[in-house]
Each structure stands twice: as C-alpha cells, then as structure tokens.
Scaffold this motif. Structure first.
Motif, PDB file in Angstrom:
ATOM      1  N   ASP A 217      21.921  -0.808 -12.633  1.00 49.52           N
ATOM      2  CA  ASP A 217      21.791  -2.141 -13.208  1.00 49.52           C
ATOM      3  C   ASP A 217      22.511  -3.207 -12.383  1.00 49.52           C
ATOM      4  N   GLN A 218      23.376  -2.803 -11.443  1.00 46.58           N
ATOM      5  CA  GLN A 218      24.136  -3.757 -10.643  1.00 46.58           C
ATOM      6  C   GLN A 218      23.451  -4.098  -9.317  1.00 46.58           C
ATOM      7  N   ILE A 219      22.356  -3.435  -8.993  1.00 43.94           N
ATOM      8  CA  ILE A 219      21.696  -3.670  -7.720  1.00 43.94           C
ATOM      9  C   ILE A 219      20.985  -5.012  -7.769  1.00 43.94           C
ATOM     10  N   LYS A 220      21.313  -5.861  -6.793  1.00 47.24           N
ATOM     11  CA  LYS A 220      20.732  -7.196  -6.748  1.00 47.24           C
ATOM     12  C   LYS A 220      19.480  -7.155  -5.886  1.00 47.24           C
ATOM     13  N   LEU A 221      18.347  -7.530  -6.468  1.00 45.05           N
ATOM     14  CA  LEU A 221      17.095  -7.580  -5.732  1.00 45.05           C
ATOM     15  C   LEU A 221      16.745  -9.031  -5.429  1.00 45.05           C
ATOM     16  N   TYR A 222      16.392  -9.284  -4.193  1.00 39.84           N
ATOM     17  CA  TYR A 222      15.985 -10.615  -3.773  1.00 39.84           C
ATOM     18  C   TYR A 222      14.475 -10.753  -3.906  1.00 39.84           C
ATOM     19  N   LYS A 223      13.995 -11.994  -3.870  1.00 38.61           N
ATOM     20  CA  LYS A 223      12.555 -12.222  -3.978  1.00 38.61           C
ATOM     21  C   LYS A 223      11.803 -11.578  -2.817  1.00 38.61           C
ATOM     22  N   TRP A 224      12.419 -11.618  -1.641  1.00 41.98           N
ATOM     23  CA  TRP A 224      11.756 -11.104  -0.452  1.00 41.98           C
ATOM     24  C   TRP A 224      11.894  -9.590  -0.304  1.00 41.98           C
ATOM     25  N   SER A 225      12.781  -8.974  -1.077  1.00 44.19           N
ATOM     26  CA  SER A 225      12.986  -7.534  -0.918  1.00 44.19           C
ATOM     27  C   SER A 225      11.863  -6.752  -1.597  1.00 44.19           C
ATOM     28  N   ASN A 226      11.566  -5.630  -1.024  1.00 45.61           N
ATOM     29  CA  ASN A 226      10.516  -4.765  -1.540  1.00 45.61           C
ATOM     30  C   ASN A 226      11.095  -3.940  -2.685  1.00 45.61           C
ATOM     31  N   VAL A 227      10.466  -3.960  -3.832  1.00 40.29           N
ATOM     32  CA  VAL A 227      10.975  -3.215  -4.980  1.00 40.29           C
ATOM     33  C   VAL A 227      10.863  -1.714  -4.729  1.00 40.29           C
ATOM     34  N   HIS A 228       9.748  -1.290  -4.157  1.00 38.96           N
ATOM     35  CA  HIS A 228       9.546   0.126  -3.853  1.00 38.96           C
ATOM     36  C   HIS A 228       9.727   0.336  -2.354  1.00 38.96           C
ATOM     37  N   HIS A 229      10.635   1.224  -2.007  1.00 44.99           N
ATOM     38  CA  HIS A 229      10.928   1.488  -0.603  1.00 44.99           C
ATOM     39  C   HIS A 229       9.764   2.225   0.047  1.00 44.99           C
ATOM     40  N   THR A 230       9.362   1.794   1.224  1.00 38.80           N
ATOM     41  CA  THR A 230       8.306   2.464   1.976  1.00 38.80           C
ATOM     42  C   THR A 230       8.867   2.961   3.290  1.00 38.80           C
ATOM     43  N   VAL A 231       8.327   4.061   3.756  1.00 41.51           N
ATOM     44  CA  VAL A 231       8.765   4.665   5.008  1.00 41.51           C
ATOM     45  C   VAL A 231       8.134   3.916   6.174  1.00 41.51           C
ATOM     46  N   ASN A 232       8.865   3.804   7.278  1.00 43.51           N
ATOM     47  CA  ASN A 232       8.361   3.133   8.472  1.00 43.51           C
ATOM     48  C   ASN A 232       7.154   3.895   9.014  1.00 43.51           C
ATOM     49  N   PRO A 233       5.970   3.263   9.136  1.00 44.63           N
ATOM     50  CA  PRO A 233       4.766   3.987   9.557  1.00 44.63           C
ATOM     51  C   PRO A 233       4.562   4.058  11.076  1.00 44.63           C
ATOM     52  N   THR A 234       5.574   3.733  11.870  1.00 44.66           N
ATOM     53  CA  THR A 234       5.425   3.766  13.319  1.00 44.66           C
ATOM     54  C   THR A 234       5.031   5.168  13.783  1.00 44.66           C
ATOM     55  N   GLY A 235       4.047   5.230  14.651  1.00 46.39           N
ATOM     56  CA  GLY A 235       3.591   6.515  15.165  1.00 46.39           C
ATOM     57  C   GLY A 235       2.499   7.152  14.331  1.00 46.39           C
ATOM     58  N   SER A 236       2.122   6.518  13.250  1.00 45.22           N
ATOM     59  CA  SER A 236       1.050   7.054  12.417  1.00 45.22           C
ATOM     60  C   SER A 236      -0.156   6.120  12.504  1.00 45.22           C
ATOM     61  N   ASN A 237      -1.229   6.480  11.826  1.00 42.72           N
ATOM     62  CA  ASN A 237      -2.405   5.622  11.856  1.00 42.72           C
ATOM     63  C   ASN A 237      -2.267   4.409  10.942  1.00 42.72           C
ATOM     64  N   ARG A 238      -1.181   4.299  10.187  1.00 42.28           N
ATOM     65  CA  ARG A 238      -0.909   3.116   9.375  1.00 42.28           C
ATOM     66  C   ARG A 238      -0.011   2.120  10.103  1.00 42.28           C
ATOM     67  N   ALA A 239       0.322   2.379  11.357  1.00 44.68           N
ATOM     68  CA  ALA A 239       1.228   1.512  12.103  1.00 44.68           C
ATOM     69  C   ALA A 239       0.585   0.154  12.382  1.00 44.68           C
ATOM     70  N   TYR A 240       1.428  -0.847  12.508  1.00 42.66           N
ATOM     71  CA  TYR A 240       0.956  -2.198  12.800  1.00 42.66           C
ATOM     72  C   TYR A 240       0.501  -2.272  14.248  1.00 42.66           C
ATOM     73  N   LYS A 241      -0.694  -2.809  14.457  1.00 39.33           N
ATOM     74  CA  LYS A 241      -1.234  -2.966  15.799  1.00 39.33           C
ATOM     75  C   LYS A 241      -1.522  -4.451  16.015  1.00 39.33           C
ATOM     76  N   PRO A 242      -0.702  -5.117  16.819  1.00 40.96           N
ATOM     77  CA  PRO A 242      -0.923  -6.548  17.028  1.00 40.96           C
ATOM     78  C   PRO A 242      -2.118  -6.800  17.939  1.00 40.96           C
ATOM     79  N   TYR A 243      -2.733  -7.931  17.758  1.00 40.67           N
ATOM     80  CA  TYR A 243      -3.813  -8.338  18.642  1.00 40.67           C
ATOM     81  C   TYR A 243      -3.591  -9.793  19.000  1.00 40.67           C
TER      82      TYR A 243
END
Length: 136
Positions: free
Chosen positions: A92-118
């Motif tokens: 109950d003491q954890i402070k969540l910011y508006k920009w913070s992600n409520v559900h933690h996600t794993v870094n997808p680098t190296g997978s097919n979900r990775a960000y690919k800039p163009y």
C-alpha cells in the motif's frame, strides 16, 4: 559462498535437492536463506542473514533463461537494499506515477517483439545501380 566447504555445508543443509541442483546449474552457487516472497512473474526471493552485506538477498527466476529485466522495480529496490521491508509487506506504500507501467513487462530485446526503428527521412546518399548493356 565460493568455497567448496561452504558448498558442502549448504548442500547438506538444503532440504530440496532439486532446488539446489537448479541453483548450481543457473547461478553456479548454492544459496540458502529464508523465503521472503514471490512476484507476479513467479520469481522467488530469499534473504540469508549469514551472508555478507549486499550478498544476503537473491532471486530465483521462474524461467530457465534468467534476465535481470524479469525483476519488477519494487523487488529490485529490495534486492539492492533500498528498502528493508519486502514489497509484499508494503504494497500500500508503493507510489505509482502516471507514467509508470502498472504491470511490469520484460524487456523484449532479441525477440520478435523487439522495437525496430525505421527512418522517415530521405537518404542523402543513394546506392549505385549499374546499367548493363547487351553485348553485340
């Protein structure tokens, strides 16, 4: 504990042979301690008062491909001694910011979900395309 005598002592003290062998395979060390809690990804957290400071807390990853991005921020703060109480005790003491992600996600680098800039800009250089003339 990197010494062989420490390994033997911890191996004898461990009650779960499967967990001990998994630790040797994944971490190259046998860790002990008291179970503290579990996060939403299934990682288990332990604290060992017999170890030296900064080595007394550790995580056992749920997957066989451990990655440090699999630890949620609240548990990372506990692992790095920022908070003394585990996140399960102070949910109950954890402070969540508006920009913070409520559900933690794993870094997808190296997978097919990775960000690919163009690029949307026009290139300043163009590759050479040879013109081929038919031989006579």
């Amino acid at each position: 504990m990197a010494s062989v005598s420490g390994w033997i002592r911890k191996f004898k003290a461990s009650k779960d042979l499967r967990r001990t062998l998994k630790q040797l395979f994944l971490m190259d060390d046998i860790k002990g301690g008291v179970y503290v809690g579990q996060d939403q990804l299934g990682n288990k957290y332990y604290e060992d008062k017999d170890e030296m400071f900064a080595r007394n807390r550790h995580v056992e990853y749920a997957s066989f491909e451990p990655n440090s991005t699999q630890v949620p921020p609240q548990w990372r703060q506990w692992l790095h001694q920022t908070y003394q109480a585990p996140p399960a005790d102070k949910a109950d003491q954890i402070k969540l910011y508006k920009w913070s992600n409520v559900h933690h996600t794993v870094n997808p680098t190296g997978s097919n979900r990775a960000y690919k800039p163009y690029s949307t800009t026009i290139p300043k250089t163009h590759s050479w395309v040879p013109t081929v003339k038919a031989r006579v």
